[in-house]
Design a protein around this motif. Structure first.
Motif, PDB file in Angstrom:
ATOM      1  N   GLU A  96       0.888   3.640   2.123  1.00 27.19           N
ATOM      2  CA  GLU A  96       1.374   3.872   3.481  1.00 27.19           C
ATOM      3  C   GLU A  96       2.552   2.963   3.805  1.00 27.19           C
ATOM      4  O   GLU A  96       3.534   3.385   4.439  1.00 27.19           O
ATOM      5  N   GLU A  97       2.480   1.704   3.384  1.00 24.44           N
ATOM      6  CA  GLU A  97       3.576   0.769   3.635  1.00 24.44           C
ATOM      7  C   GLU A  97       4.839   1.183   2.894  1.00 24.44           C
ATOM      8  O   GLU A  97       5.944   1.122   3.437  1.00 24.44           O
ATOM      9  N   ARG A 140       5.639   4.233   1.969  1.00 22.86           N
ATOM     10  CA  ARG A 140       6.189   5.446   2.592  1.00 22.86           C
ATOM     11  C   ARG A 140       6.897   5.125   3.903  1.00 22.86           C
ATOM     12  O   ARG A 140       7.906   5.739   4.243  1.00 22.86           O
ATOM     13  N   THR A 158       0.852  -1.186   0.000  1.00 20.31           N
ATOM     14  CA  THR A 158       0.000   0.000   0.000  1.00 20.31           C
ATOM     15  C   THR A 158       0.890   1.239   0.000  1.00 20.31           C
ATOM     16  O   THR A 158       2.098   1.160   0.270  1.00 20.31           O
TER      17      THR A 158
END
Length: 375
Positions: A156-157, A159, A154
Protein backbone atom coordinates in the motif's frame (compact mmCIF):
# COMPACT_ATOMS: atom_id res chain seq x y z
CA UNK A 1 25.17 34.13 8.36
CA UNK A 2 23.48 34.59 11.72
CA UNK A 3 26.73 35.89 13.28
CA UNK A 4 27.35 38.24 10.35
CA UNK A 5 23.86 39.71 10.56
CA UNK A 6 24.11 40.06 14.32
CA UNK A 7 27.36 42.01 14.04
CA UNK A 8 25.77 44.43 11.60
CA UNK A 9 22.56 44.90 13.50
CA UNK A 10 24.33 45.67 16.81
CA UNK A 11 25.70 48.83 15.26
CA UNK A 12 22.27 50.17 14.30
CA UNK A 13 20.30 52.79 16.30
CA UNK A 14 16.53 52.57 16.77
CA UNK A 15 14.71 53.23 13.49
CA UNK A 16 13.51 56.75 13.15
CA UNK A 17 11.01 56.24 10.37
CA UNK A 18 9.67 53.80 7.81
CA UNK A 19 10.09 54.06 4.05
CA UNK A 20 13.12 54.86 1.92
CA UNK A 21 14.29 58.47 1.84
CA UNK A 22 15.85 59.69 -1.42
CA UNK A 23 18.69 62.18 -1.75
CA UNK A 24 16.21 65.04 -2.13
CA UNK A 25 14.22 63.95 0.91
CA UNK A 26 11.16 62.53 -0.91
CA UNK A 27 9.79 59.45 0.82
CA UNK A 28 9.33 56.45 -1.51
CA UNK A 29 6.35 54.07 -1.27
CA UNK A 30 8.20 51.13 0.28
CA UNK A 31 7.04 49.41 3.45
CA UNK A 32 10.07 48.33 5.37
CA UNK A 33 12.39 49.59 8.14
CA UNK A 34 15.16 52.08 7.38
CA UNK A 35 17.03 54.74 9.32
CA UNK A 36 17.28 58.40 8.54
CA UNK A 37 20.37 59.26 10.56
CA UNK A 38 23.31 56.94 11.09
CA UNK A 39 26.03 59.38 12.04
CA UNK A 40 26.29 57.95 15.56
CA UNK A 41 26.37 54.36 14.23
CA UNK A 42 28.77 54.92 11.35
CA UNK A 43 31.43 56.64 13.46
CA UNK A 44 34.58 56.74 11.43
CA UNK A 45 33.39 54.22 8.86
CA UNK A 46 33.17 55.45 5.28
CA UNK A 47 29.98 55.46 3.30
CA UNK A 48 31.34 52.87 0.81
CA UNK A 49 32.28 50.50 3.65
CA UNK A 50 28.70 50.52 4.90
CA UNK A 51 27.38 49.75 1.42
CA UNK A 52 29.94 46.97 1.02
CA UNK A 53 28.83 45.46 4.32
CA UNK A 54 25.26 45.43 3.07
CA UNK A 55 26.35 43.75 -0.16
CA UNK A 56 28.44 41.15 1.70
CA UNK A 57 25.51 40.38 3.98
CA UNK A 58 23.27 39.82 0.98
CA UNK A 59 25.84 37.64 -0.85
CA UNK A 60 26.42 35.38 2.14
CA UNK A 61 22.72 34.84 2.68
CA UNK A 62 22.04 34.28 -1.02
CA UNK A 63 24.77 31.63 -1.23
CA UNK A 64 23.40 29.79 1.80
CA UNK A 65 19.79 29.79 0.64
CA UNK A 66 20.38 28.91 -3.01
CA UNK A 67 22.56 25.94 -2.04
CA UNK A 68 20.12 24.65 0.57
CA UNK A 69 17.33 22.11 0.04
CA UNK A 70 14.73 24.81 0.71
CA UNK A 71 13.94 25.47 -2.91
CA UNK A 72 10.72 27.28 -2.11
CA UNK A 73 12.68 30.23 -0.66
CA UNK A 74 14.47 30.89 -3.93
CA UNK A 75 11.72 33.11 -5.30
CA UNK A 76 11.90 35.43 -2.29
CA UNK A 77 15.69 35.45 -2.40
CA UNK A 78 15.67 36.33 -6.09
CA UNK A 79 13.35 39.28 -5.61
CA UNK A 80 15.36 40.60 -2.68
CA UNK A 81 18.56 40.27 -4.71
CA UNK A 82 17.10 42.35 -7.54
CA UNK A 83 16.00 45.05 -5.08
CA UNK A 84 19.33 45.21 -3.25
CA UNK A 85 21.34 45.20 -6.48
CA UNK A 86 19.16 47.97 -7.92
CA UNK A 87 19.56 50.04 -4.77
CA UNK A 88 23.35 49.61 -4.72
CA UNK A 89 23.63 50.48 -8.41
CA UNK A 90 21.54 53.61 -7.99
CA UNK A 91 23.62 54.67 -4.98
CA UNK A 92 26.99 54.26 -6.73
CA UNK A 93 25.71 56.03 -9.87
CA UNK A 94 24.37 58.98 -7.88
CA UNK A 95 27.42 59.23 -5.65
CA UNK A 96 29.77 59.37 -8.65
CA UNK A 97 27.80 62.07 -10.48
CA UNK A 98 26.50 64.33 -7.73
CA UNK A 99 28.89 63.84 -4.82
CA UNK A 100 29.60 67.50 -4.56
CA UNK A 101 25.91 68.28 -4.06
CA UNK A 102 25.38 65.86 -1.22
CA UNK A 103 25.25 66.84 2.35
CA UNK A 104 26.81 64.50 4.89
CA UNK A 105 23.34 63.72 6.27
CA UNK A 106 21.96 62.85 2.79
CA UNK A 107 24.78 60.45 2.06
CA UNK A 108 24.14 58.69 5.36
CA UNK A 109 20.42 58.46 4.56
CA UNK A 110 20.92 56.75 1.17
CA UNK A 111 23.69 54.45 2.39
CA UNK A 112 21.70 53.29 5.34
CA UNK A 113 18.60 52.79 3.23
CA UNK A 114 20.55 50.15 1.27
CA UNK A 115 22.21 48.75 4.41
CA UNK A 116 19.02 48.72 6.46
CA UNK A 117 16.96 46.90 3.85
CA UNK A 118 19.72 44.33 3.25
CA UNK A 119 20.32 43.64 6.95
CA UNK A 120 16.65 43.68 7.96
CA UNK A 121 15.60 41.44 5.11
CA UNK A 122 18.48 39.06 5.66
CA UNK A 123 17.67 38.76 9.35
CA UNK A 124 14.05 37.98 8.47
CA UNK A 125 15.05 35.40 5.86
CA UNK A 126 17.58 33.87 8.23
CA UNK A 127 14.95 33.41 10.94
CA UNK A 128 12.36 32.02 8.50
CA UNK A 129 14.90 29.67 6.94
CA UNK A 130 15.99 28.30 10.29
CA UNK A 131 12.35 27.63 11.25
CA UNK A 132 11.68 25.91 7.93
CA UNK A 133 14.80 23.80 8.24
CA UNK A 134 13.60 22.52 11.57
CA UNK A 135 10.44 21.22 9.86
CA UNK A 136 12.21 19.65 6.84
CA UNK A 137 12.45 15.82 6.97
CA UNK A 138 15.92 14.35 7.25
CA UNK A 139 17.41 13.77 3.81
CA UNK A 140 18.81 10.26 3.40
CA UNK A 141 22.22 10.23 1.69
CA UNK A 142 23.22 6.63 2.46
CA UNK A 143 22.08 4.33 -0.37
CA UNK A 144 22.11 1.26 1.87
CA UNK A 145 19.68 2.87 4.35
CA UNK A 146 17.52 4.16 1.49
CA UNK A 147 17.46 0.70 -0.08
CA UNK A 148 16.34 -0.90 3.18
CA UNK A 149 13.63 1.74 3.61
CA UNK A 150 12.25 1.14 0.11
CA UNK A 151 12.37 -2.65 0.36
CA UNK A 152 10.58 -2.60 3.72
CA UNK A 153 7.62 -0.63 2.37
CA UNK A 154 4.26 -2.30 2.36
CA UNK A 155 2.45 -2.77 -0.94
CA UNK A 156 0.00 0.00 0.00
CA UNK A 157 2.83 2.41 0.82
CA UNK A 158 4.60 1.67 -2.45
CA UNK A 159 1.39 2.20 -4.44
CA UNK A 160 0.71 5.47 -2.64
CA UNK A 161 4.19 6.71 -3.55
CA UNK A 162 4.32 5.37 -7.11
CA UNK A 163 1.22 6.88 -8.70
CA UNK A 164 0.07 5.11 -11.84
CA UNK A 165 1.99 1.89 -11.23
CA UNK A 166 0.78 -1.20 -13.09
CA UNK A 167 -0.06 -4.20 -10.86
CA UNK A 168 0.87 -7.65 -12.10
CA UNK A 169 -2.76 -8.82 -12.38
CA UNK A 170 -3.43 -6.06 -14.96
CA UNK A 171 -0.86 -7.54 -17.38
CA UNK A 172 -2.57 -10.27 -19.47
CA UNK A 173 -0.93 -13.64 -19.91
CA UNK A 174 0.07 -14.37 -23.48
CA UNK A 175 -2.16 -16.89 -25.19
CA UNK A 176 -0.39 -18.44 -28.17
CA UNK A 177 -2.69 -19.31 -31.07
CA UNK A 178 -0.70 -21.38 -33.57
CA UNK A 179 1.28 -24.44 -32.50
CA UNK A 180 4.70 -24.37 -34.18
CA UNK A 181 6.75 -26.36 -31.67
CA UNK A 182 5.65 -28.71 -28.95
CA UNK A 183 3.00 -26.96 -26.78
CA UNK A 184 3.54 -26.70 -23.05
CA UNK A 185 0.81 -24.87 -21.21
CA UNK A 186 2.69 -24.64 -17.92
CA UNK A 187 5.34 -22.59 -19.75
CA UNK A 188 2.87 -20.49 -21.73
CA UNK A 189 1.26 -19.25 -18.52
CA UNK A 190 4.54 -17.68 -17.49
CA UNK A 191 4.75 -15.29 -20.48
CA UNK A 192 3.34 -11.80 -20.97
CA UNK A 193 3.65 -9.11 -23.64
CA UNK A 194 3.17 -5.56 -22.37
CA UNK A 195 3.42 -2.29 -24.27
CA UNK A 196 4.15 0.68 -22.05
CA UNK A 197 6.57 2.24 -19.58
CA UNK A 198 8.74 -0.38 -17.87
CA UNK A 199 9.34 1.99 -14.94
CA UNK A 200 5.65 1.67 -14.01
CA UNK A 201 5.58 -2.09 -13.55
CA UNK A 202 4.76 -3.22 -10.02
CA UNK A 203 6.75 -6.46 -10.01
CA UNK A 204 9.81 -7.99 -8.35
CA UNK A 205 12.42 -6.84 -10.88
CA UNK A 206 12.79 -4.94 -14.13
CA UNK A 207 15.80 -5.36 -16.41
CA UNK A 208 17.82 -2.28 -17.36
CA UNK A 209 19.58 -2.22 -20.73
CA UNK A 210 22.57 -0.41 -19.25
CA UNK A 211 25.99 0.71 -20.43
CA UNK A 212 29.22 -0.65 -18.95
CA UNK A 213 29.51 2.10 -16.32
CA UNK A 214 26.04 1.35 -14.88
CA UNK A 215 25.81 5.07 -14.04
CA UNK A 216 22.93 5.94 -16.35
CA UNK A 217 22.56 6.88 -19.99
CA UNK A 218 19.88 7.40 -22.59
CA UNK A 219 16.75 5.48 -23.52
CA UNK A 220 15.39 3.00 -21.02
CA UNK A 221 18.60 3.27 -18.98
CA UNK A 222 18.07 6.99 -18.39
CA UNK A 223 14.36 6.53 -17.70
CA UNK A 224 15.02 3.92 -15.01
CA UNK A 225 17.67 6.06 -13.30
CA UNK A 226 15.47 9.18 -13.36
CA UNK A 227 12.50 7.34 -11.86
CA UNK A 228 14.48 5.36 -9.29
CA UNK A 229 16.26 8.48 -8.02
CA UNK A 230 19.88 9.31 -7.13
CA UNK A 231 20.30 6.40 -4.69
CA UNK A 232 20.29 3.95 -7.63
CA UNK A 233 23.35 5.64 -9.13
CA UNK A 234 25.10 5.60 -5.74
CA UNK A 235 24.61 1.85 -5.39
CA UNK A 236 25.62 1.25 -9.02
CA UNK A 237 28.87 3.13 -8.36
CA UNK A 238 29.84 0.37 -5.90
CA UNK A 239 29.48 -2.43 -8.49
CA UNK A 240 32.62 -1.61 -10.55
CA UNK A 241 30.73 -1.56 -13.82
CA UNK A 242 29.43 -4.47 -15.89
CA UNK A 243 30.78 -6.29 -18.93
CA UNK A 244 28.77 -7.22 -22.03
CA UNK A 245 26.45 -10.13 -21.34
CA UNK A 246 26.78 -9.93 -17.55
CA UNK A 247 24.02 -9.03 -15.08
CA UNK A 248 24.16 -7.20 -11.75
CA UNK A 249 21.32 -6.46 -9.33
CA UNK A 250 20.46 -3.36 -7.27
CA UNK A 251 17.48 -2.06 -5.36
CA UNK A 252 14.63 -0.37 -7.18
CA UNK A 253 14.38 2.61 -4.76
CA UNK A 254 11.60 4.93 -6.00
CA UNK A 255 10.44 2.49 -8.69
CA UNK A 256 7.32 0.33 -8.20
CA UNK A 257 9.61 -2.65 -8.87
CA UNK A 258 11.63 -3.83 -5.88
CA UNK A 259 14.84 -4.54 -7.80
CA UNK A 260 16.65 -3.58 -11.00
CA UNK A 261 18.77 -6.17 -12.84
CA UNK A 262 21.31 -4.37 -15.01
CA UNK A 263 22.76 -5.99 -18.13
CA UNK A 264 24.95 -4.70 -20.97
CA UNK A 265 23.91 -5.74 -24.46
CA UNK A 266 26.21 -6.19 -27.47
CA UNK A 267 26.86 -3.45 -30.02
CA UNK A 268 25.89 -4.70 -33.47
CA UNK A 269 26.39 -1.85 -35.93
CA UNK A 270 28.66 -3.99 -38.09
CA UNK A 271 26.10 -6.79 -38.35
CA UNK A 272 25.21 -9.79 -36.21
CA UNK A 273 27.68 -12.65 -35.89
CA UNK A 274 27.80 -15.52 -33.42
CA UNK A 275 29.69 -13.22 -31.04
CA UNK A 276 26.86 -10.68 -30.82
CA UNK A 277 24.20 -13.38 -30.84
CA UNK A 278 25.80 -15.27 -27.95
CA UNK A 279 26.36 -12.05 -25.99
CA UNK A 280 22.68 -11.12 -26.29
CA UNK A 281 21.70 -14.66 -25.25
CA UNK A 282 23.93 -14.27 -22.18
CA UNK A 283 22.12 -11.03 -21.26
CA UNK A 284 18.75 -12.78 -21.03
CA UNK A 285 20.11 -15.94 -19.45
CA UNK A 286 22.16 -14.16 -16.75
CA UNK A 287 19.24 -11.87 -15.88
CA UNK A 288 16.95 -14.88 -15.41
CA UNK A 289 19.54 -16.69 -13.32
CA UNK A 290 20.06 -13.57 -11.18
CA UNK A 291 16.32 -13.36 -10.57
CA UNK A 292 16.13 -17.02 -9.52
CA UNK A 293 19.20 -16.74 -7.27
CA UNK A 294 17.57 -13.81 -5.47
CA UNK A 295 14.23 -15.65 -5.20
CA UNK A 296 12.44 -13.15 -7.42
CA UNK A 297 9.30 -14.49 -9.06
CA UNK A 298 8.46 -11.82 -11.64
CA UNK A 299 10.79 -10.05 -14.08
CA UNK A 300 10.32 -7.75 -17.09
CA UNK A 301 12.70 -7.33 -20.05
CA UNK A 302 12.99 -4.30 -22.35
CA UNK A 303 14.25 -4.71 -25.93
CA UNK A 304 17.96 -5.12 -25.17
CA UNK A 305 20.47 -3.66 -27.70
CA UNK A 306 17.85 -2.79 -30.36
CA UNK A 307 18.16 0.99 -29.83
CA UNK A 308 21.41 2.91 -30.18
CA UNK A 309 23.39 -0.36 -30.00
CA UNK A 310 22.05 -1.27 -33.45
CA UNK A 311 20.96 -4.90 -32.99
CA UNK A 312 18.26 -5.72 -35.60
CA UNK A 313 14.92 -5.97 -33.73
CA UNK A 314 13.71 -9.07 -35.60
CA UNK A 315 16.85 -11.05 -34.76
CA UNK A 316 16.82 -9.75 -31.17
CA UNK A 317 13.26 -11.01 -30.67
CA UNK A 318 14.24 -14.50 -31.78
CA UNK A 319 17.15 -14.61 -29.33
CA UNK A 320 15.01 -13.31 -26.47
CA UNK A 321 12.14 -15.74 -26.99
CA UNK A 322 14.35 -18.75 -27.61
CA UNK A 323 16.47 -18.08 -24.48
CA UNK A 324 13.48 -17.52 -22.21
CA UNK A 325 11.68 -20.61 -23.55
CA UNK A 326 14.66 -22.88 -22.91
CA UNK A 327 15.16 -21.45 -19.41
CA UNK A 328 11.51 -21.92 -18.46
CA UNK A 329 11.58 -25.52 -19.74
CA UNK A 330 13.96 -26.25 -16.88
CA UNK A 331 13.03 -23.67 -14.24
CA UNK A 332 9.35 -22.84 -14.78
CA UNK A 333 8.67 -23.59 -11.14
CA UNK A 334 11.10 -20.84 -10.10
CA UNK A 335 9.32 -17.99 -11.88
CA UNK A 336 5.71 -16.85 -12.00
CA UNK A 337 6.00 -14.42 -14.89
CA UNK A 338 8.46 -13.22 -17.54
CA UNK A 339 7.23 -10.04 -19.22
CA UNK A 340 8.46 -8.72 -22.57
CA UNK A 341 7.94 -4.97 -22.19
CA UNK A 342 7.98 -3.01 -25.44
CA UNK A 343 7.56 0.68 -26.14
CA UNK A 344 7.27 0.88 -29.93
CA UNK A 345 4.32 -0.48 -31.87
CA UNK A 346 6.73 -2.15 -34.32
CA UNK A 347 8.36 -4.10 -31.47
CA UNK A 348 4.97 -5.12 -30.15
CA UNK A 349 4.04 -6.51 -33.57
CA UNK A 350 7.30 -8.48 -33.79
CA UNK A 351 6.64 -10.16 -30.45
CA UNK A 352 2.97 -10.75 -31.26
CA UNK A 353 3.90 -12.58 -34.44
CA UNK A 354 6.81 -14.56 -33.00
CA UNK A 355 5.64 -15.59 -29.54
CA UNK A 356 3.48 -18.45 -31.02
CA UNK A 357 6.65 -20.00 -32.48
CA UNK A 358 8.13 -20.49 -29.01
CA UNK A 359 5.02 -20.57 -26.78
CA UNK A 360 2.27 -22.27 -28.78
CA UNK A 361 -1.09 -23.08 -27.23
CA UNK A 362 -2.13 -26.70 -26.62
CA UNK A 363 -5.26 -26.09 -28.68
CA UNK A 364 -5.86 -23.33 -31.24
CA UNK A 365 -8.01 -20.44 -30.06
CA UNK A 366 -9.12 -17.16 -31.65
CA UNK A 367 -6.32 -14.65 -32.04
CA UNK A 368 -6.13 -11.88 -29.51
CA UNK A 369 -7.56 -13.83 -26.63
CA UNK A 370 -6.02 -13.02 -23.24
CA UNK A 371 -6.76 -13.65 -19.63
CA UNK A 372 -5.77 -11.90 -16.42
CA UNK A 373 -3.24 -13.40 -14.12
CA UNK A 374 -4.62 -15.33 -11.15
CA UNK A 375 -1.37 -15.04 -9.21
Amino acid sequence: MALHVSKLTTRLPTPGSFGLRSVLGTRLPFTGPTFTDIRCAAGRRTLHLLVRQASDSWSAAKSLLLNSELGYYRCAVGRLGKFTAAGSKAFHHTSSSTTSNWTSRSRYQVAFSVLGVSVGAMATLHTTTMLAMSETPEIVTDWQKAKDDFLNETLEERRARCKGSVPLDEIPVWEAVKPVVEPKEVVNKKISLFQGDITKLEIDAIVNAANKSLLGGGGVDGAIHRTAGPMLKKECATLNGCETGEAKITGGYALPAKYVIHTVGPIAFGGVTDKERNALRDCYLNCLQTAVENKLRTVAFPCISTGVYGYPPKEAVDVALDTVRKFLEQYHDKLDRVIFCVFLETDKELYRLNIPRYFPAESPEPAGSAVKSKL
